[in-house]
Design an enzyme around this catalytic site. Sequence first.
Site, PDB file in Angstrom:
ATOM      1  N   SER A  22      44.895  43.311  50.565  1.00  0.00           N
ATOM      2  CA  SER A  22      43.669  44.367  50.595  1.00  0.00           C
ATOM      3  C   SER A  22      43.562  44.701  52.070  1.00  0.00           C
ATOM      4  O   SER A  22      43.358  43.821  53.017  1.00  0.00           O
ATOM      5  CB  SER A  22      42.463  43.574  50.242  1.00  0.00           C
ATOM      6  OG  SER A  22      41.424  44.282  50.349  1.00  0.00           O
ATOM      7  N   SER A  24      40.268  46.039  52.741  1.00  0.00           N
ATOM      8  CA  SER A  24      39.089  45.734  52.876  1.00  0.00           C
ATOM      9  C   SER A  24      38.649  44.950  53.913  1.00  0.00           C
ATOM     10  O   SER A  24      37.692  45.323  54.709  1.00  0.00           O
ATOM     11  CB  SER A  24      38.319  45.318  51.676  1.00  0.00           C
ATOM     12  OG  SER A  24      38.298  46.341  50.625  1.00  0.00           O
ATOM     13  N   LYS A  73      35.968  41.625  38.052  1.00  0.00           N
ATOM     14  CA  LYS A  73      35.005  42.667  37.917  1.00  0.00           C
ATOM     15  C   LYS A  73      34.192  42.767  36.566  1.00  0.00           C
ATOM     16  O   LYS A  73      33.012  43.015  36.450  1.00  0.00           O
ATOM     17  CB  LYS A  73      35.728  44.041  38.124  1.00  0.00           C
ATOM     18  CG  LYS A  73      35.788  44.377  39.642  1.00  0.00           C
ATOM     19  CD  LYS A  73      36.879  45.662  39.562  1.00  0.00           C
ATOM     20  CE  LYS A  73      36.246  46.685  40.646  1.00  0.00           C
ATOM     21  NZ  LYS A  73      36.952  47.945  40.765  1.00  0.00           N
ATOM     22  N   ASN A  94      31.479  45.269  41.544  1.00  0.00           N
ATOM     23  CA  ASN A  94      32.395  45.053  42.487  1.00  0.00           C
ATOM     24  C   ASN A  94      31.677  44.840  43.996  1.00  0.00           C
ATOM     25  O   ASN A  94      32.430  44.465  44.896  1.00  0.00           O
ATOM     26  CB  ASN A  94      33.352  46.502  42.865  1.00  0.00           C
ATOM     27  CG  ASN A  94      32.792  47.637  43.712  1.00  0.00           C
ATOM     28  OD1 ASN A  94      31.521  47.674  43.510  1.00  0.00           O
ATOM     29  ND2 ASN A  94      33.270  48.428  44.589  1.00  0.00           N
ATOM     30  N   GLY A 136      39.484  50.878  34.942  1.00  0.00           N
ATOM     31  CA  GLY A 136      38.288  50.551  35.833  1.00  0.00           C
ATOM     32  C   GLY A 136      37.867  51.742  36.659  1.00  0.00           C
ATOM     33  O   GLY A 136      36.651  51.845  36.582  1.00  0.00           O
ATOM     34  N   TYR A 236      46.133  56.592  45.798  1.00  0.00           N
ATOM     35  CA  TYR A 236      46.554  56.842  47.298  1.00  0.00           C
ATOM     36  C   TYR A 236      47.760  56.324  47.739  1.00  0.00           C
ATOM     37  O   TYR A 236      47.590  56.406  49.083  1.00  0.00           O
ATOM     38  CB  TYR A 236      45.090  56.632  48.084  1.00  0.00           C
ATOM     39  CG  TYR A 236      44.804  54.943  47.672  1.00  0.00           C
ATOM     40  CD1 TYR A 236      45.379  54.003  48.619  1.00  0.00           C
ATOM     41  CD2 TYR A 236      43.863  54.615  46.903  1.00  0.00           C
ATOM     42  CE1 TYR A 236      45.041  52.693  48.396  1.00  0.00           C
ATOM     43  CE2 TYR A 236      43.343  53.434  46.750  1.00  0.00           C
ATOM     44  CZ  TYR A 236      44.122  52.378  47.590  1.00  0.00           C
ATOM     45  OH  TYR A 236      43.779  51.097  47.333  1.00  0.00           O
TER      46      TYR A 236
END
Length: 287
Positions: A22, A24, A73, A94, A136, A236
């Site tokens: 990830s 994030s 989730k 999330n 999702g 993306y």
Amino acid sequence: MAERITGHTELIGLMAYPIRHSSSPAMQNEAFAKLGYDYAYLAFEVGADEIEDAVKAIRTLKMRGSNVSMPNKTLVGKYLDELSPAAELCGAVNTIVNDNGHLTGHITDGIGFMSALKDNDIDVIGKKMTIVGAGGAATAIEIQAALDGVAEITIFNRKDEFWNRAVSTVEKINAKTSCHAVLYDLADLDKLKAEMDDSFIFVNATGVGMKPLESQSVVPDKSYFRPELIVIDVPYSPLETKMRSMAKEVGCKTMNGLGMMLFQGSAAFELWTGEPMPIEHMKEILH
Ligand code: NAD
């Protein structure tokens, strides 16, 4: 980092499995550092069997909150005290915010999508959207668009394991919002063309265009596009897709999924801190 972490630093998590790939943690920690928030954001490998205990840990460790990704989730909501209207309608969470032990679940994917449109000067409120997808990402976009005031949403999907979720999303949108939603089979290409011709914006919110389906497109050829149609990809990676290169050839304005990714993170950041991410700084870092 050694200068930044002190005895006062509070923890924010990301709970999913797998999760080591990830981006994030890098994104959130950069934004905390840039704006001087005393939070540290760490990824934790937490699967479906462990999410209940992980939520208890948010309370025990007095964490400020957490992001949640797959497979958690749709599972985590039942362990929280409250859900946002969008999380309730999506049946997915999330982002968790811990206010003195009271845990609220939010879903920021749809907020991220709507904010990315605004950032690109695309105003879809009161207009018609045609969107492909029932997973999702698609569900979060469809619900948030309906809550925010998009007038009509036409959803297309394959008759696969996601079809019933799309049926349920259409029912919820029509029952709980002022938006009118309908669902068609993606195999009905005449209907797809007719609905695209009548729409302000067209969105691909499936995995088509992303690895391993990077050479494919949900739209068969460029005759489906007209120059006034705005064409959006939620995938993306890779940044350029077959669908958007066809749309660009026709002269359509297009957008990839990076903006949605950035703004869903910014919406979570804002839920924890009260202010959005430093967006221009984050764009420089991401690009
Ligand atoms: P998901 O597995 O929940 O849903 C997959 C969707 O794709 C379903 O609607 C399914 O019917 C459809 N689909 C799969 N294969 C297909 C095919 N060959 N032809 C037509 N439809 C097909 O996935 P998701 O989590 O909703 O993710 C969907 C895409 O969105 C992925 O590319 C993901 O990386 C991307 N995504 C982007 C962001 C962002 O911030 N930009 C956020 C979440 C997901």
